[in-house]
Design a protein around this motif. Structure first.
Motif, PDB file in Angstrom:
ATOM      1  N   VAL A   1      -6.800  29.160 -24.216  1.00 57.83           N
ATOM      2  CA  VAL A   1      -5.575  28.374 -24.047  1.00 57.83           C
ATOM      3  C   VAL A   1      -5.836  26.940 -24.493  1.00 57.83           C
ATOM      4  O   VAL A   1      -6.973  26.471 -24.527  1.00 57.83           O
ATOM      5  N   GLU A   2      -4.768  26.258 -24.837  1.00 57.46           N
ATOM      6  CA  GLU A   2      -4.901  24.859 -25.241  1.00 57.46           C
ATOM      7  C   GLU A   2      -5.125  23.990 -24.016  1.00 57.46           C
ATOM      8  O   GLU A   2      -4.453  24.143 -22.989  1.00 57.46           O
TER       9      GLU A   2
ATOM     10  N   ALA B   1      -9.140  20.846 -25.986  1.00 57.80           N
ATOM     11  CA  ALA B   1      -9.597  22.097 -26.582  1.00 57.80           C
ATOM     12  C   ALA B   1      -8.419  22.869 -27.139  1.00 57.80           C
ATOM     13  O   ALA B   1      -7.284  22.720 -26.686  1.00 57.80           O
ATOM     14  N   GLU B   2      -8.724  23.713 -28.129  1.00 58.62           N
ATOM     15  CA  GLU B   2      -7.710  24.576 -28.715  1.00 58.62           C
ATOM     16  C   GLU B   2      -8.316  25.950 -28.956  1.00 58.62           C
ATOM     17  O   GLU B   2      -9.525  26.073 -29.198  1.00 58.62           O
TER      18      GLU B   2
ATOM     19  N   MET C   1     -12.781  32.463 -27.922  1.00 59.92           N
ATOM     20  CA  MET C   1     -13.429  31.191 -28.216  1.00 59.92           C
ATOM     21  C   MET C   1     -12.457  30.028 -28.094  1.00 59.92           C
ATOM     22  O   MET C   1     -11.257  30.179 -28.295  1.00 59.92           O
ATOM     23  N   LEU C   2     -13.023  28.879 -27.758  1.00 65.62           N
ATOM     24  CA  LEU C   2     -12.316  27.607 -27.818  1.00 65.62           C
ATOM     25  C   LEU C   2     -13.091  26.680 -28.741  1.00 65.62           C
ATOM     26  O   LEU C   2     -14.309  26.795 -28.888  1.00 65.62           O
ATOM     27  N   THR C   3     -12.368  25.756 -29.340  1.00 67.03           N
ATOM     28  CA  THR C   3     -13.018  24.627 -29.994  1.00 67.03           C
ATOM     29  C   THR C   3     -12.762  23.393 -29.147  1.00 67.03           C
ATOM     30  O   THR C   3     -11.599  23.018 -28.924  1.00 67.03           O
ATOM     31  N   TRP C   4     -13.836  22.809 -28.639  1.00 66.54           N
ATOM     32  CA  TRP C   4     -13.722  21.585 -27.835  1.00 66.54           C
ATOM     33  C   TRP C   4     -13.848  20.374 -28.754  1.00 66.54           C
ATOM     34  O   TRP C   4     -14.720  20.332 -29.631  1.00 66.54           O
TER      35      TRP C   4
ATOM     36  N   HIS D   1     -17.919  29.863 -26.473  1.00 73.08           N
ATOM     37  CA  HIS D   1     -17.604  31.270 -26.238  1.00 73.08           C
ATOM     38  C   HIS D   1     -17.139  31.462 -24.798  1.00 73.08           C
ATOM     39  O   HIS D   1     -17.831  31.068 -23.854  1.00 73.08           O
ATOM     40  N   LEU D   2     -15.971  32.042 -24.639  1.00 72.02           N
ATOM     41  CA  LEU D   2     -15.369  32.185 -23.323  1.00 72.02           C
ATOM     42  C   LEU D   2     -15.972  33.361 -22.556  1.00 72.02           C
ATOM     43  O   LEU D   2     -16.192  34.433 -23.117  1.00 72.02           O
TER      44      LEU D   2
END
Length: 244
Positions: A152-153, A175-176, A182-185, A208-209
């Motif tokens: 989630v954003e 984060a997106e 996965m998220l990109t912080w 990695h979530l």
């Protein structure tokens, strides 16, 4: 290996200190339940050494391997270890990643705080197999799961702010989603003097979530079990062998 902390290493120890006020006592309590005679302790992603110091104080007779691949963070870690006479005798700092580190065949405790999201799913499975093979009888691992556990954003917010002398150090995070797991912080580190911004560093990294149900499933496949630690809001867990 890309050093994801090359731009932020000088800020990490300063800005992470409030989080360790909560994590430290819980980690110390969990560490004291292990048998220090059954093998060394491993601090995975030891960072600047705050967790390493917690472990050293909780287990005053244990040998500790502090694993930290970031050269910037490792500099702070070595300085912290060097500042304590007792730590210089029993803490070994390793520069490799955890899966590449030369570690003893039997371990009493493995700690991975604020770090599990750096490992991909295949790497996590290798970690669980390593734990199943090397944890001493009654030994265990301690880790935490950081929110969010779903792609989630996360809107931008001030994650930490600390003042030293006339300067204030601040970290903003957002984060997106970057896929299903996965998220990109995106991190922005700013330095202020008299509330005037005098420096800014930006960086991004993949995370990695890991959710609790996913973690339980992965561990079960390796013959390991997951148990929550109090207080539950810290998202901390222990990992041990499934009892026969």
């Amino acid at each position: 290996m890309i050093d994801q902390y090359a731009e932020s290493a000088e800020f990490i120890d300063i800005l992470i200190s409030p989080f360790w006020n909560a994590l430290g006592p819980a980690l110390a309590a969990a560490a004291r339940t292990t048998d220090p005679t059954s093998g060394p302790v491993v601090d995975v992603g030891a960072g600047s050494g705050r967790g390493t110091l917690v472990l050293a104080e909780a287990l005053p007779d244990s040998e500790i391997f502090a694993v930290e691949p970031s050269s910037g963070l490792r500099s702070a870690l070595l300085a912290r270890v060097n500042a304590h006479d007792s730590l210089r005798e029993r803490v070994t700092v390793l520069p490799e990643g955890f899966l590449a580190a030369d570690l003893p065949g039997q371990l009493s405790l493995v700690v991975a705080m604020n770090v599990i999201g750096h490992f991909s799913p295949p790497e996590r499975l290798k970690i669980w197999r390593l734990l199943a093979e090397r944890l001493a009888p009654g030994g265990r691992a301690v880790l935490n799961i950081q929110s969010p556990a779903e792609p989630v954003e996360v809107p931008e917010a001030v994650a930490a702010s600390e003042r030293i002398g006339r300067r204030r150090y601040e970290c903003r995070t957002r984060a997106e989603p970057a896929g299903e797991d996965m998220l990109t912080w995106h991190m922005t580190y700013r330095t202020y003097q008299d509330e005037q911004a005098v420096d800014e560093r930006k960086l991004s990294y993949a995370w990695h979530l890991v959710s609790e149900p996913l973690l339980r499933d992965e561990l079960a496949q390796a013959g390991l079990r997951l148990q929550r630690l109090d207080p539950v809001e810290l998202g901390m867990f222990t990992i041990g062998r499934v009892r026969a």
